[in-house]
Motif scaffolding. Structure first.
Motif: not given
Ligand SMILES: [Zn+2]
Ligand SMILES: [Zn+2]
Lengths: 433, 433
Positions: A251, A256, A311, A313
């Motif tokens: 992204e 992270h 997020c 993801c």
């Molecule tokens: Zn992510």
């Protein structure tokens, strides 16, 4: 969505915090064996039992780089030196260097963490991964080497420097991914174009991990465009093993940080109190999955903030904003605090400018002045009036960003010094008094 | 006597040969997947079944360095590239470089072999092992790194160069063992003495593994004396992974070559027929425990011979004589064949001489002449008549060894160039015609 370790990467915050508390308590027990922490714990009445929640972490004092220096080389070890299998040492230009010790389990855990990062940005065992880091004591070498092997990539341990040879490896071995310092990534691309190679057409490169140097979003976009790749910001520091501490996902919306391995705090560097949600402060890290040399509340001197929201993801580990640089990198000029990366951000917005620049701060008369030299890009004019207009535009934008007016000098491509390692971006020639 | 893998290291010759035959057949089956060997095998009617005894190995043609070059980079791979995790490449100053590919299993097997060698010379998990090799593509770096970690040493990945820093690591970390190039070992010792450090008193060094450069018994003794250590000759070559191919045991009476991993032949470099028992010839190796890139009857160009008799250490793997150098290192001068190591052997016998020397061969008029420059040792006189007598003595011994008379020049300590990597010992300035 694919994950290297789905259970850990997408763990609910509640479970993650439960795991953190468990590992924190275990780490406190272990660290009682270290000469340094046994004393700290005794003085502050810290035992595993005294930590009932993650908030109790604040009972433990901060650990600083000076603590590491003062306990050089083995005073922080929590296990017998005989059970350690690797030592990494900082270069230590002034005073004692700092060292980090690793057990075999620590190395395996570190490799796994790097593999997790690489997998997160789409690197797979079918990829050919070339590591342009220095090896030996520099953790970017062995750190990525072990991680990429664990992931199952074909690794090319090219090590640092020798640009022609790097390019030969990339083309001959069909290299698809690189680990590279951002300033060297633009340099590598430039040399490719100089020798008539278009990396977007003539190589299989698709992904590069850029790190070890603060860099702007604009520089990332430039690297992506020049090499025809996706470039991911990776953050590491030797005290926290090295590479793999925090990493962007596909992204590209922050890094992270792996909270199964560290507990993250962000504090005001002056008051040392937690900053408010979303505010920038100094990142403080506690290792909770390392046995040879645990660190509690380590003041990293890196400035960042938590990014809000989940997020897309699916990973639940919190995201940090791009690092502006270490508090040591901050330039204080005429009472203004600024980071080199703010200047880079502006310069990289102009396609007429190249990627190599140098900031010099010097005392002229009674004043401290900033000179910014930046190379023109290859394709650009030598029409004086056009150059003058460009210089004016760039200066105005720099002034808006920095709140002071630097001297700007546009120089010919190739006239600033080139580095194959970390770029030296700032020369501070100020007289001290 | 302690062994890393007693069962394998002390296996009876009969069992060892049985194991070799088994592994050879398995390797032939595997190598049928490599583009290069599938062709070779087809042309020569080789199948696993066609090999009924170790003597049948001779049905397979030799593999040469040119074969590796011509099949660069992936033409020798016996498994899919996707299943390889490491590539090592030679520097390749002329023509294509050579590469060696490794699977994860190959790397583990290589690390185990290096650990076996290190254990054999008494290195244990309680030791602090500093590796002064270059890392990256040079196999002495990662090869010893993985081996020493497998053994459980505390590893110090110092990498090459920066002598002051090497010494700081040795003293600060309590380094007990080194991997080091022999010419750099004497250099390191000299710098220690220069800065007032006596390595025999002021360090914990007890064992050094010297390799990557041919060296004489006399140089070994000198290193042992200067550093106060036992020094062991280790032989490696990148085509056979790297370090760990053959290694001395504590008897220091030749290098055990690990016959569970390679089949050794020694052939006449001209007729390519096996030499008679105990005669010097070119070592030819067949890998029988490697999956990514097996090599059959690889002509190493290294000259050696088998040593007779059993080793008191109890290991049954045959011993090779000290390597004189590669056939490429041989100097042909006035019809005489000689190796630089023969000169070194003589020079090192004189305590009045230092460890740094340079051999220059040049055309003077119609003759090719050899000039040997050697540094005097620190402690020596500048009395002209004494020097003259010394020069005469050394020259006479050189003449006896080489069967020709070189020009000898004794020079002051520190006047010859110093290298932190492999020493350049020979400059051949002869006109080609
Ligand atoms: Zn992510
Ligand atoms: Zn032996």
């Amino acid at each position: 969505m694919e994950y290297w370790q789905k259970d850990i990467e997408t763990m609910s915050r509640k479970d993650l915090e439960k795991l953190q508390l468990e590992r924190l308590k275990k780490t406190i027990e272990l660290a009682g064996n270290s000469p340094f922490y046994s004393k700290v714990f005794k003085e502050n009445g810290i035992t595993a039992d005294s930590i009932q929640s993650l908030d109790d972490l604040q009972k433990i004092p901060f650990t600083t780089k000076d603590d590491l220096r003062n306990n050089y080389p083995y005073g922080m070890a929590a296990i017998p030196i005989k059970d350690c299998v690797r030592i990494h040492s900082s270069s230590g230009t002034t005073g004692n260097p700092t060292v980090v010790l690793h057990s075999a389990k620590d190395l395996d855990q570190w490799a796994n963490q790097v593999a997790r990062c690489m997998y997160m940005v789409g690197i797979r065992d079918t990829d050919v991964f070339q590591n342009t880091s220095g090896y030996g004591m520099f953790t970017g070498g062995l750190g990525f080497q072990y991680g990429a092997e664990k992931l199952g990539c074909l690794t090319v341990p090219a090590a640092a420097g020798n640009t022609k040879r790097q390019i030969k490896f990339i083309t001959d071995f069909g290299t698809t991914c690189l680990h590279i310092i951002p300033s060297y990534a633009t340099r590598l691309a430039e040399v490719m174009y100089e020798i008539g190679l278009d990396p977007r057409r003539d190589t299989k490169l698709h992904t590069v991990c850029i790190g070890a140097e603060p860099h702007s979003e604009e520089q990332r976009r430039r690297i992506e465009q020049l090499l025809g790749v996706k470039a991911y910001n990776c953050f590491g520091m030797s005290e926290m093993n090295g590479p793999g501490v925090a990493f962007e996902c596909t992204e590209q919306n922050g890094l992270h940080i792996w909270e199964d391995n560290v507990i993250v705090e962000i504090v005001d560097p002056v008051t040392l109190q937690p900053v408010k949600e979303g505010e920038v402060g100094e990142m403080v890290l506690t290792t909770i999955n390392r046995e040879a040399m645990p660190l509690f509340r380590y003041r990293t001197r890196d400035l960042t903030c938590f990014l809000p929201g989940d997020c897309p993801c699916g990973r639940t580990h919190r995201r940090l904003a791009r690092f502006k640089g270490r508090s040591d990198d901050m330039i204080i000029l005429k009472g203004v605090n600024l980071f080199p990366i703010q200047i880079e951000k502006i310069l990289m917005q102009f396609k007429e400018l190249g990627s190599n620049y140098l900031i010099t701060i010097e005392t002229v008369g009674n004043n401290d002045e900033m000179l910014i030299e930046v190379e023109l890009s290859d394709l650009f004019t030598d029409d004086y009036s056009v150059l003058q207009r460009l210089a004016k535009d760039v200066t105005r934008q720099l002034k808006d960003e920095l709140l002071l007016t630097p001297h700007l000098k546009l120089v010919a491509k190739g006239s600033l010094p080139v580095q194959e390692g970390k770029a030296v971006r700032v020369k501070d020639l100020r007289k001290l008094c």
